[in-house]
Scaffold this active site. Structure first.
Site, short mmCIF file in Angstrom:
data_model
loop_
_atom_site.label_atom_id
_atom_site.label_comp_id
_atom_site.label_asym_id
_atom_site.label_seq_id
_atom_site.Cartn_x
_atom_site.Cartn_y
_atom_site.Cartn_z
N GLU A 1 7.62 4.38 14.75
CA GLU A 1 7.91 3.75 13.62
C GLU A 1 9.20 4.36 12.78
O GLU A 1 8.87 5.17 12.01
CB GLU A 1 6.61 3.63 12.52
CG GLU A 1 5.47 3.11 12.97
CD GLU A 1 4.23 2.61 12.10
OE1 GLU A 1 4.58 3.25 11.09
OE2 GLU A 1 3.53 2.00 12.46
N GLU B 1 0.46 -1.21 17.68
CA GLU B 1 -0.55 -0.83 17.03
C GLU B 1 -0.80 -1.78 16.14
O GLU B 1 0.03 -2.60 15.75
CB GLU B 1 0.27 0.41 16.15
CG GLU B 1 -0.59 1.56 15.96
CD GLU B 1 0.08 2.55 15.03
OE1 GLU B 1 0.12 2.19 13.77
OE2 GLU B 1 0.46 3.70 15.42
C1 IDC Z 1 -2.31 7.68 10.06
C2 IDC Z 1 -3.43 8.41 10.13
C3 IDC Z 1 -3.75 9.46 9.15
C4 IDC Z 1 -2.33 10.32 8.89
C5 IDC Z 1 -1.35 9.25 8.65
C6 IDC Z 1 0.12 10.15 8.58
O1 IDC Z 1 -4.63 7.75 10.46
O2 IDC Z 1 -4.62 10.15 9.38
O3 IDC Z 1 -2.60 11.03 7.84
O4 IDC Z 1 -1.32 8.46 9.77
O5 IDC Z 1 0.15 10.83 9.87
C7 IDC Z 1 0.82 3.57 10.93
C8 IDC Z 1 1.13 4.87 11.79
C9 IDC Z 1 0.06 5.79 11.97
C10 IDC Z 1 -0.78 5.85 10.76
C11 IDC Z 1 -1.46 4.31 10.59
C12 IDC Z 1 -2.51 4.31 9.56
O6 IDC Z 1 1.67 4.75 13.13
O7 IDC Z 1 0.49 7.19 12.21
O8 IDC Z 1 -2.01 6.54 10.96
N1 IDC Z 1 -0.27 3.53 10.56
O9 IDC Z 1 -1.87 4.46 8.34
N2 IDC Z 1 1.71 2.62 10.96
C13 IDC Z 1 1.12 1.89 9.89
C14 IDC Z 1 -0.19 2.30 9.75
#
Ligand code: IDC
Length: 343
Positions: free
Chosen positions: A174, A266
């Protein structure tokens, strides 16, 4: 059509009980043997054909599956048992291996994380699933920040798996806070590194605004259409979280899919935090579109963290299961498992 069954036991038996003259012995190290009715056995090597992902016979396919959580935190959710369940009980076609770079990920121990991803690719392969190697850059949002690490990692991991039919490479999870042209220039640096090892693996390219095709930062798919990455056999990624990303995002995906090859690497049924209430109605509208358009998708995530988007109930992974059926799942897990199984 469903193609998922597990014949790992059979494969193991065939390697051991060799009846002279009847069964060819498996080649040593031949971990590429796949389940007879698996996604990989049915479809073989994938390639981008026009706007779609196609199997080795040139027919469009839709892959559905799960992403791991960050491997630095939740590798213990990726076990023999959980992967058997994902391939057999969930009937998933694809496993995304989410290897963070920061936050305690790859940059802290490249050797360990490369070996971990390597092992999980083999595990997916044995079960007849496709594997997406996800270079999970997130913050900082400029993919160039990790460019030299990415060169090292992809040179090794692609080199090790170039003989396989089932590995896809996602080069930037991302990107954020940077222009599309900066993301594109990163893609044009790293794709040749991959192609030097494997001429025809499918490569997935992250898009502006946390892989929203630009929408989360005020753009849209037109910036990509106007300036596509100069490489073959690539797709652009789109991520959505149904309780946050509503009609405007859905409409963007619908439009973009008419012009660009898109892979949803995702999505969640909650807000973009991966937490909060599930909006299954909105998520269902996305799934309908993706089924119609044969857009492949991967759900976030195959872990037991406390958030609603982690499919397993808290404590499942440390207890070592159980993994199959709806029993160990949170509501989002029950829902997504049904939609992967549904065929
Ligand atoms: C979240 C994880 C969380 C972590 C956070 C930062 O669930 O535990 O603390 O990232 O690393 C994304 C990202 C993905 C995110 C997810 C949900 O690719 O890493 O995971 N998310 O927030 N993009 C949109 C949502």
């Amino acid at each position: 059509m469903r193609w998922q069954t597990r014949i790992r036991t059979l494969v193991a038996l065939a390697a051991v009980v060799v009846l002279p003259g009847t069964i060819a012995e498996a080649a040593p190290g031949d971990t590429g043997v796949v389940a007879e009715h698996s996604a990989v056995a049915a479809n073989g090597k994938l390639s981008v054909c026009g706007l779609r992902l196609c199997n080795s016979s040139g027919r469009p396919v839709q892959l559905r599956g799960m992403s791991t959580h960050g491997l630095q935190w939740y590798a213990h959710c990726v076990t023999d048992g959980s992967l058997d369940a994902l391939a057999g009980d969930w009937r998933a076609d694809v496993l995304r291996l989410s290897m963070y770079i920061q936050e305690g990920g790859y940059e802290t121990d490249p050797r360990r994380f490369t070996d971990l991803v390597d092992r999980f690719i083999e595990e997916a392969t044995q079960r007849g699933m496709y594997a997406i190697v996800d270079w999970h850059m997130l913050s900082p949002g400029d993919p160039h920040y990790n460019l030299s690490l990415a060169r090292t990692f992809f040179t090794e991991i692609v080199g090790r798996h170039r003989g396989k039919d089932n590995v896809l490479y996602e080069i930037a999870n991302e990107p954020s806070g940077v222009s599309w042209s900066r993301i594109r220039s990163y893609a044009e640096e790293i794709i040749p590194v991959i192609r030097a090892q494997d001429r025809d693996a499918v490569v997935l390219v992250g898009t502006r605004g946390w892989s929203s095709l630009g929408v989360s930062e005020g753009g849209d798919e037109r910036e990509i259409i106007a300036n596509p990455v100069r490489a073959e056999n690539i797709m652009y990624t789109f991520h959505f979280y149904a309780a946050s990303h509503r009609d405007y995002y859905l409409d963007t995906l619908a439009r973009a899919a008419q012009r660009l090859p898109v892979f949803v690497t995702e999505f969640g049924t909650q807000t973009y935090t991966g937490d909060g209430g599930n909006d299954f109605a909105m998520a269902g509208r996305y799934l309908d579109l993706m089924a119609q358009q044969k857009i492949s998708w991967v759900n976030w995530n195959f872990s037991d963290d406390h958030r609603s988007g982690a499919v397993f109930q808290e404590g499942t992974c440390s207890a070592g299961g159980p993994w199959t059926g709806p029993g160990p799942l949170k509501p989002a897990g029950v829902w997504v498992r049904e939609h992967i199984r549904a065929g």
